[in-house]
Design an enzyme around this catalytic site. Sequence first.
Site, PDB file in Angstrom:
ATOM      1  N   ARG A  20      16.960 -18.467   0.438  1.00 35.55           N
ATOM      2  CA  ARG A  20      16.531 -17.277  -0.318  1.00 35.55           C
ATOM      3  C   ARG A  20      15.001 -17.202  -0.350  1.00 35.55           C
ATOM      4  O   ARG A  20      14.417 -16.137  -0.214  1.00 35.55           O
ATOM      5  CB  ARG A  20      17.068 -17.334  -1.760  1.00 35.55           C
ATOM      6  CG  ARG A  20      18.549 -17.088  -1.891  1.00 35.55           C
ATOM      7  CD  ARG A  20      18.949 -15.668  -1.566  1.00 35.55           C
ATOM      8  NE  ARG A  20      18.565 -14.713  -2.583  1.00 35.55           N
ATOM      9  CZ  ARG A  20      18.979 -13.454  -2.602  1.00 35.55           C
ATOM     10  NH1 ARG A  20      19.801 -12.996  -1.655  1.00 35.55           N
ATOM     11  NH2 ARG A  20      18.588 -12.624  -3.539  1.00 35.55           N
ATOM     12  N   ASN A  56      15.790  -4.276   5.439  1.00 36.73           N
ATOM     13  CA  ASN A  56      15.114  -5.549   5.162  1.00 36.73           C
ATOM     14  C   ASN A  56      15.577  -6.714   6.035  1.00 36.73           C
ATOM     15  O   ASN A  56      15.453  -7.886   5.681  1.00 36.73           O
ATOM     16  CB  ASN A  56      15.170  -5.888   3.665  1.00 36.73           C
ATOM     17  CG  ASN A  56      16.589  -6.013   3.152  1.00 36.73           C
ATOM     18  OD1 ASN A  56      17.540  -5.961   3.937  1.00 36.73           O
ATOM     19  ND2 ASN A  56      16.750  -6.206   1.860  1.00 36.73           N
ATOM     20  N   GLU A  65      31.229 -15.947   0.640  1.00 40.54           N
ATOM     21  CA  GLU A  65      30.824 -15.189   1.836  1.00 40.54           C
ATOM     22  C   GLU A  65      31.198 -15.930   3.127  1.00 40.54           C
ATOM     23  O   GLU A  65      31.621 -15.313   4.099  1.00 40.54           O
ATOM     24  CB  GLU A  65      29.315 -14.912   1.790  1.00 40.54           C
ATOM     25  CG  GLU A  65      28.954 -13.912   0.692  1.00 40.54           C
ATOM     26  CD  GLU A  65      27.444 -13.751   0.499  1.00 40.54           C
ATOM     27  OE1 GLU A  65      26.662 -14.361   1.257  1.00 40.54           O
ATOM     28  OE2 GLU A  65      27.052 -13.020  -0.429  1.00 40.54           O
ATOM     29  N   LYS A  87      20.680  -8.442  10.052  1.00 39.61           N
ATOM     30  CA  LYS A  87      21.277  -7.119   9.875  1.00 39.61           C
ATOM     31  C   LYS A  87      21.015  -6.249  11.123  1.00 39.61           C
ATOM     32  O   LYS A  87      20.207  -6.627  11.988  1.00 39.61           O
ATOM     33  CB  LYS A  87      20.696  -6.478   8.616  1.00 39.61           C
ATOM     34  CG  LYS A  87      21.061  -7.235   7.328  1.00 39.61           C
ATOM     35  CD  LYS A  87      20.394  -6.590   6.116  1.00 39.61           C
ATOM     36  CE  LYS A  87      20.839  -7.243   4.825  1.00 39.61           C
ATOM     37  NZ  LYS A  87      20.222  -6.589   3.645  1.00 39.61           N
ATOM     38  N   TYR A 130      29.828  -6.780  -0.209  1.00 39.03           N
ATOM     39  CA  TYR A 130      28.948  -6.171  -1.216  1.00 39.03           C
ATOM     40  C   TYR A 130      29.736  -5.620  -2.409  1.00 39.03           C
ATOM     41  O   TYR A 130      29.332  -4.607  -2.993  1.00 39.03           O
ATOM     42  CB  TYR A 130      28.125  -5.053  -0.561  1.00 39.03           C
ATOM     43  CG  TYR A 130      26.961  -5.544   0.284  1.00 39.03           C
ATOM     44  CD1 TYR A 130      26.051  -6.488  -0.197  1.00 39.03           C
ATOM     45  CD2 TYR A 130      26.747  -5.048   1.569  1.00 39.03           C
ATOM     46  CE1 TYR A 130      24.979  -6.927   0.572  1.00 39.03           C
ATOM     47  CE2 TYR A 130      25.664  -5.484   2.352  1.00 39.03           C
ATOM     48  CZ  TYR A 130      24.792  -6.418   1.838  1.00 39.03           C
ATOM     49  OH  TYR A 130      23.716  -6.846   2.594  1.00 39.03           O
ATOM     50  N   PHE A 146      22.663   3.393  -3.945  1.00 36.61           N
ATOM     51  CA  PHE A 146      22.334   3.185  -2.528  1.00 36.61           C
ATOM     52  C   PHE A 146      23.509   2.639  -1.722  1.00 36.61           C
ATOM     53  O   PHE A 146      23.392   2.454  -0.509  1.00 36.61           O
ATOM     54  CB  PHE A 146      21.124   2.234  -2.393  1.00 36.61           C
ATOM     55  CG  PHE A 146      21.327   0.878  -3.033  1.00 36.61           C
ATOM     56  CD1 PHE A 146      22.016  -0.147  -2.371  1.00 36.61           C
ATOM     57  CD2 PHE A 146      20.829   0.616  -4.300  1.00 36.61           C
ATOM     58  CE1 PHE A 146      22.191  -1.388  -2.956  1.00 36.61           C
ATOM     59  CE2 PHE A 146      21.003  -0.631  -4.904  1.00 36.61           C
ATOM     60  CZ  PHE A 146      21.684  -1.636  -4.223  1.00 36.61           C
ATOM     61  N   ARG A 163      11.381 -11.315   5.324  1.00 37.57           N
ATOM     62  CA  ARG A 163      11.190  -9.905   4.943  1.00 37.57           C
ATOM     63  C   ARG A 163       9.708  -9.554   4.816  1.00 37.57           C
ATOM     64  O   ARG A 163       9.294  -8.440   5.151  1.00 37.57           O
ATOM     65  CB  ARG A 163      11.934  -9.627   3.634  1.00 37.57           C
ATOM     66  CG  ARG A 163      13.457  -9.579   3.833  1.00 37.57           C
ATOM     67  CD  ARG A 163      14.204  -9.636   2.528  1.00 37.57           C
ATOM     68  NE  ARG A 163      15.636  -9.421   2.675  1.00 37.57           N
ATOM     69  CZ  ARG A 163      16.522  -9.644   1.714  1.00 37.57           C
ATOM     70  NH1 ARG A 163      16.130 -10.106   0.530  1.00 37.57           N
ATOM     71  NH2 ARG A 163      17.804  -9.431   1.916  1.00 37.57           N
ATOM     72  N   HIS A 219      20.109 -11.061   5.590  1.00 38.39           N
ATOM     73  CA  HIS A 219      20.851 -11.367   4.363  1.00 38.39           C
ATOM     74  C   HIS A 219      20.923 -12.878   4.201  1.00 38.39           C
ATOM     75  O   HIS A 219      21.060 -13.605   5.181  1.00 38.39           O
ATOM     76  CB  HIS A 219      22.287 -10.813   4.452  1.00 38.39           C
ATOM     77  CG  HIS A 219      23.190 -11.389   3.395  1.00 38.39           C
ATOM     78  ND1 HIS A 219      23.244 -10.884   2.114  1.00 38.39           N
ATOM     79  CD2 HIS A 219      24.031 -12.459   3.414  1.00 38.39           C
ATOM     80  CE1 HIS A 219      24.096 -11.610   1.393  1.00 38.39           C
ATOM     81  NE2 HIS A 219      24.583 -12.570   2.158  1.00 38.39           N
TER      82      HIS A 219
HETATM   83  N1  UDP Z   1      19.447  -2.376  -1.064  1.00 33.19           N
HETATM   84  C1  UDP Z   1      18.993  -1.077  -0.847  1.00 33.19           C
HETATM   85  N2  UDP Z   1      18.308  -0.443  -1.863  1.00 33.19           N
HETATM   86  C2  UDP Z   1      18.048  -1.037  -3.051  1.00 33.19           C
HETATM   87  C3  UDP Z   1      18.496  -2.345  -3.268  1.00 33.19           C
HETATM   88  C4  UDP Z   1      19.195  -2.995  -2.249  1.00 33.19           C
HETATM   89  O1  UDP Z   1      19.206  -0.519   0.209  1.00 33.19           O
HETATM   90  O2  UDP Z   1      17.415  -0.407  -3.916  1.00 33.19           O
HETATM   91  C5  UDP Z   1      20.182  -3.067   0.016  1.00 33.19           C
HETATM   92  C6  UDP Z   1      19.303  -4.076   0.759  1.00 33.19           C
HETATM   93  O3  UDP Z   1      19.672  -4.053   2.130  1.00 33.19           O
HETATM   94  C7  UDP Z   1      19.707  -5.381   0.120  1.00 33.19           C
HETATM   95  C8  UDP Z   1      21.191  -5.139  -0.088  1.00 33.19           C
HETATM   96  O4  UDP Z   1      21.268  -3.788  -0.527  1.00 33.19           O
HETATM   97  O5  UDP Z   1      19.413  -6.482   0.942  1.00 33.19           O
HETATM   98  C9  UDP Z   1      21.863  -6.034  -1.093  1.00 33.19           C
HETATM   99  O6  UDP Z   1      21.185  -5.958  -2.312  1.00 33.19           O
HETATM  100  P1  UDP Z   1      20.897  -7.246  -3.200  1.00 33.19           P
HETATM  101  O7  UDP Z   1      20.413  -6.781  -4.529  1.00 33.19           O
HETATM  102  O8  UDP Z   1      22.110  -8.137  -3.164  1.00 33.19           O
HETATM  103  O9  UDP Z   1      19.673  -7.938  -2.457  1.00 33.19           O
HETATM  104  P2  UDP Z   1      19.594  -9.242  -1.528  1.00 33.19           P
HETATM  105  O10 UDP Z   1      20.536 -10.251  -2.085  1.00 33.19           O
HETATM  106  O11 UDP Z   1      19.962  -8.815  -0.128  1.00 33.19           O
HETATM  107  O12 UDP Z   1      18.163  -9.674  -1.622  1.00 33.19           O
HETATM  108 MG    MG Z   2      22.531 -10.141  -2.668  1.00 33.40          MG
END
Ligand code: UDP
Ligand code: MG
Length: 203
Positions: free
Chosen positions: A138, A165, A179, A62, A102, A110, A155, A168
């Site tokens: 993951r 974080n 994706e 990112k 997304y 958020f 992370r 992705h």
């Molecule tokens: N995110 C955020 N605040 C939150 C939760 C998620 O800014 O409370 C952002 C964060 O960058 C995260 C992305 O939204 O990586 C996508 O969220 P997801 O739940 O899909 O998490 P991921 O799959 O990236 O672990």
């Molecule tokens: Mg996700």
Amino acid sequence: MILLQRCLFKRTIQHLYSRSPDTAKSLVSGFPAALLGGRRAAGHRSISTPPDVRERTLVAVKPDGVQRRLVGQIIQRFEQRGFKLVGLKMLQVSEDLLSQHYCELRAKPFYPSLLHYMTSGPVVVMVWEGHNVVQTSRTMVGHTNPAEAQAGTVRGDFSIHVSRNVVHASDSLEGAQREIQLWFRGKELLSWDCCDQTSTCEV
Ligand code: UDP
Ligand code: MG
């Protein structure tokens, strides 16, 4: 005509994979890799590898990760683990692409700040291939909230706040397929044989 046949074949197998992975695996085991993956890299001989070894996922560094010059270290972790890089590019993402990426988060509070952050600078997006790559990626990336991410994960080692974080990774086989198609054209992905393929997996 051959291209059309290949495309139809790929779609059929991908569809079958999402419904019944075992049936799909047994069906494709006799087909050459080029029919299933992207383009074959010049100068590389393609051997027939089992479909589970050709599982693919999308990983992106990112904007915060790019700004902090973490791209090399993140790529190194995936290479070191034994995965194969089959696609890579750096780009400034459009809001349109991000809103598709997304789409499940559009109603989250958020979401606006996520869009702002993700368009604040370039990202480096990659496709990695290998056995169980979706789930393993993951695990390597760690919990969404860095405060809960284990040390040793990307992370957990490089970030402290959920809004920054660093990386992705697709969260499921279906998500990865969606994706990858969103971020890459078929011709941007290469099917090539790693010389250590038989040392990292039973093929
Ligand atoms: N995110 C955020 N605040 C939150 C939760 C998620 O800014 O409370 C952002 C964060 O960058 C995260 C992305 O939204 O990586 C996508 O969220 P997801 O739940 O899909 O998490 P991921 O799959 O990236 O672990
Ligand atoms: Mg996700």
